[in-house]
Design a protein around this motif. Structure first.
Motif, PDB file in Angstrom:
ATOM      1  N   ASN A 144       0.808  -1.225   0.000  1.00  0.00           N
ATOM      2  CA  ASN A 144       0.000   0.000   0.000  1.00  0.00           C
ATOM      3  C   ASN A 144       0.836   1.268   0.000  1.00  0.00           C
ATOM      4  N   VAL A 145       2.144   1.149  -0.145  1.00  0.00           N
ATOM      5  CA  VAL A 145       3.015   2.313  -0.055  1.00  0.00           C
ATOM      6  C   VAL A 145       2.870   3.175  -1.315  1.00  0.00           C
ATOM      7  N   ASN A 146       2.675   4.450  -1.104  1.00  0.00           N
ATOM      8  CA  ASN A 146       2.660   5.443  -2.176  1.00  0.00           C
ATOM      9  C   ASN A 146       4.109   5.906  -2.354  1.00  0.00           C
ATOM     10  N   TRP A 147       4.808   5.291  -3.285  1.00  0.00           N
ATOM     11  CA  TRP A 147       6.237   5.547  -3.443  1.00  0.00           C
ATOM     12  C   TRP A 147       6.511   6.975  -3.879  1.00  0.00           C
ATOM     13  N   LEU A 148       5.667   7.527  -4.734  1.00  0.00           N
ATOM     14  CA  LEU A 148       5.860   8.918  -5.151  1.00  0.00           C
ATOM     15  C   LEU A 148       5.716   9.861  -3.957  1.00  0.00           C
ATOM     16  N   GLY A 149       4.707   9.624  -3.124  1.00  0.00           N
ATOM     17  CA  GLY A 149       4.530  10.449  -1.933  1.00  0.00           C
ATOM     18  C   GLY A 149       5.703  10.335  -0.978  1.00  0.00           C
ATOM     19  N   LEU A 150       6.224   9.130  -0.813  1.00  0.00           N
ATOM     20  CA  LEU A 150       7.371   8.914   0.059  1.00  0.00           C
ATOM     21  C   LEU A 150       8.622   9.597  -0.484  1.00  0.00           C
ATOM     22  N   ILE A 151       8.834   9.493  -1.788  1.00  0.00           N
ATOM     23  CA  ILE A 151      10.005  10.131  -2.413  1.00  0.00           C
ATOM     24  C   ILE A 151       9.884  11.652  -2.329  1.00  0.00           C
ATOM     25  N   CYS A 152       8.686  12.179  -2.613  1.00  0.00           N
ATOM     26  CA  CYS A 152       8.484  13.629  -2.514  1.00  0.00           C
ATOM     27  C   CYS A 152       8.703  14.113  -1.077  1.00  0.00           C
ATOM     28  N   PHE A 153       8.209  13.352  -0.109  1.00  0.00           N
ATOM     29  CA  PHE A 153       8.410  13.718   1.295  1.00  0.00           C
ATOM     30  C   PHE A 153       9.901  13.754   1.635  1.00  0.00           C
ATOM     31  N   ALA A 154      10.623  12.695   1.272  1.00  0.00           N
ATOM     32  CA  ALA A 154      12.055  12.625   1.592  1.00  0.00           C
ATOM     33  C   ALA A 154      12.825  13.739   0.890  1.00  0.00           C
ATOM     34  N   ALA A 155      12.508  13.976  -0.382  1.00  0.00           N
ATOM     35  CA  ALA A 155      13.202  15.029  -1.129  1.00  0.00           C
ATOM     36  C   ALA A 155      12.886  16.408  -0.542  1.00  0.00           C
ATOM     37  N   ALA A 156      11.631  16.648  -0.212  1.00  0.00           N
ATOM     38  CA  ALA A 156      11.247  17.939   0.358  1.00  0.00           C
ATOM     39  C   ALA A 156      11.916  18.157   1.712  1.00  0.00           C
ATOM     40  N   LEU A 157      11.932  17.128   2.542  1.00  0.00           N
ATOM     41  CA  LEU A 157      12.588  17.239   3.843  1.00  0.00           C
ATOM     42  C   LEU A 157      14.077  17.536   3.678  1.00  0.00           C
ATOM     43  N   PHE A 158      14.708  16.821   2.761  1.00  0.00           N
ATOM     44  CA  PHE A 158      16.142  17.026   2.524  1.00  0.00           C
ATOM     45  C   PHE A 158      16.418  18.442   2.027  1.00  0.00           C
ATOM     46  N   ILE A 159      15.635  18.891   1.045  1.00  0.00           N
ATOM     47  CA  ILE A 159      15.840  20.220   0.466  1.00  0.00           C
ATOM     48  C   ILE A 159      15.597  21.311   1.503  1.00  0.00           C
ATOM     49  N   LEU A 160      14.556  21.147   2.297  1.00  0.00           N
ATOM     50  CA  LEU A 160      14.248  22.156   3.305  1.00  0.00           C
ATOM     51  C   LEU A 160      15.300  22.211   4.405  1.00  0.00           C
ATOM     52  N   ARG A 161      15.805  21.062   4.817  1.00  0.00           N
ATOM     53  CA  ARG A 161      16.802  21.037   5.899  1.00  0.00           C
ATOM     54  C   ARG A 161      18.201  21.406   5.403  1.00  0.00           C
ATOM     55  N   LYS A 162      18.599  20.879   4.252  1.00  0.00           N
ATOM     56  CA  LYS A 162      19.965  21.071   3.759  1.00  0.00           C
ATOM     57  C   LYS A 162      20.161  22.464   3.158  1.00  0.00           C
ATOM     58  N   TRP A 163      19.280  22.849   2.233  1.00  0.00           N
ATOM     59  CA  TRP A 163      19.474  24.097   1.505  1.00  0.00           C
ATOM     60  C   TRP A 163      18.532  25.210   1.933  1.00  0.00           C
ATOM     61  N   LYS A 164      17.581  24.898   2.810  1.00  0.00           N
ATOM     62  CA  LYS A 164      16.665  25.902   3.359  1.00  0.00           C
ATOM     63  C   LYS A 164      15.945  26.695   2.270  1.00  0.00           C
ATOM     64  N   LEU A 169       8.034  27.170  -2.625  1.00  0.00           N
ATOM     65  CA  LEU A 169       8.662  26.627  -3.824  1.00  0.00           C
ATOM     66  C   LEU A 169       8.737  25.103  -3.749  1.00  0.00           C
ATOM     67  N   VAL A 170       9.081  24.574  -2.593  1.00  0.00           N
ATOM     68  CA  VAL A 170       9.169  23.118  -2.420  1.00  0.00           C
ATOM     69  C   VAL A 170       7.788  22.484  -2.590  1.00  0.00           C
ATOM     70  N   MET A 171       6.751  23.116  -2.018  1.00  0.00           N
ATOM     71  CA  MET A 171       5.394  22.594  -2.194  1.00  0.00           C
ATOM     72  C   MET A 171       4.989  22.625  -3.658  1.00  0.00           C
ATOM     73  N   ALA A 172       5.330  23.696  -4.357  1.00  0.00           N
ATOM     74  CA  ALA A 172       4.989  23.800  -5.780  1.00  0.00           C
ATOM     75  C   ALA A 172       5.711  22.719  -6.585  1.00  0.00           C
ATOM     76  N   LEU A 173       6.968  22.469  -6.272  1.00  0.00           N
ATOM     77  CA  LEU A 173       7.725  21.425  -6.979  1.00  0.00           C
ATOM     78  C   LEU A 173       7.128  20.041  -6.720  1.00  0.00           C
ATOM     79  N   CYS A 174       6.715  19.778  -5.492  1.00  0.00           N
ATOM     80  CA  CYS A 174       6.068  18.495  -5.184  1.00  0.00           C
ATOM     81  C   CYS A 174       4.741  18.381  -5.936  1.00  0.00           C
ATOM     82  N   GLY A 175       4.019  19.464  -6.031  1.00  0.00           N
ATOM     83  CA  GLY A 175       2.773  19.472  -6.784  1.00  0.00           C
ATOM     84  C   GLY A 175       3.009  19.198  -8.260  1.00  0.00           C
TER      85      GLY A 175
END
Length: 184
Positions: A144-164, A169-175
């Motif tokens: 039942n795993v939504n792999w796209l949602g999981l990848i978007c979550f991990a990428a968004a978390l990484f981008i927000l924490r690493k590059w701030k 913009l991150v929400m728009a990119l995930c959209g």
């Protein structure tokens, strides 16, 4: 009758959502999804997305959205008023008390002990939303795993924490990623 239910539901949300909009999400979910069944869990996640994207406090935006969905514009007004009324009263009283007793250490200790509870409420809301995004159904199984949602979550978390980056913009990119995936 529906106006009274909306008002009473959102006055509870407004009264007990100490810590802001994210802390209110579990309370709103309890009232709207589980208590009255006004929205499904999927519609609730859409509500969170809309409430975060529109200007203004998340809890107030949620109240307005639910009110308009359930009882039109009058429902939106009633739910929004119910959500903000406790805050107006409580903040006015607390401002008078704080102004009068701001130098007392007991008051500072009380405020210090509220911080961990607020963090726990925000973490609970975040984890329940993450669970809903990652596991498309409530069953927590690998199928039942939504792999796209999981990848978007991990990428968004990484981008927000690493590059701030800017969260909008991150929400728009995930959209955009979700749109591309839906079109493919």
């Amino acid at each position: 009758m529906i106006y009274i239910q909306l008002f009473l539901s959102f006055i509870q949300v407004g009264m007990f959502s100490i810590g802001g909009g994210y802390a209110a999400m579990p309370l709103i979910q309890s009232q709207v999804v589980q208590g009255h069944g006004w929205l499904t869990m999927s519609e609730f996640t859409d509500l969170i997305t809309i409430a975060e994207m529109t200007p203004g406090p998340i809890a107030v935006n949620s109240a307005t959205f639910v009110g308009i969905r359930i009882a039109g514009v009058p429902g939106a007004m009633v739910a929004t008023f119910g959500c903000i009324l406790p805050s107006c009263i409580i903040v006015s009283i607390l401002a008078m008390i704080y102004y009068r007793y701001k130098n007392i250490s007991a008051l500072q200790n009380v405020l210090g002990t509220l911080r961990p509870a607020v963090v726990a409420l925000i973490a609970a809301a975040g984890l329940s939303i993450l669970q809903l995004v990652v596991f498309q159904e409530n069953a927590m199984q690998l199928s039942n795993v939504n792999w796209l949602g999981l990848i978007c979550f991990a990428a968004a978390l990484f981008i927000l924490r690493k590059w701030k980056w800017n969260p909008i913009l991150v929400m728009a990119l995930c959209g955009v990623c979700g749109l591309i995936a839906a079109l493919l």
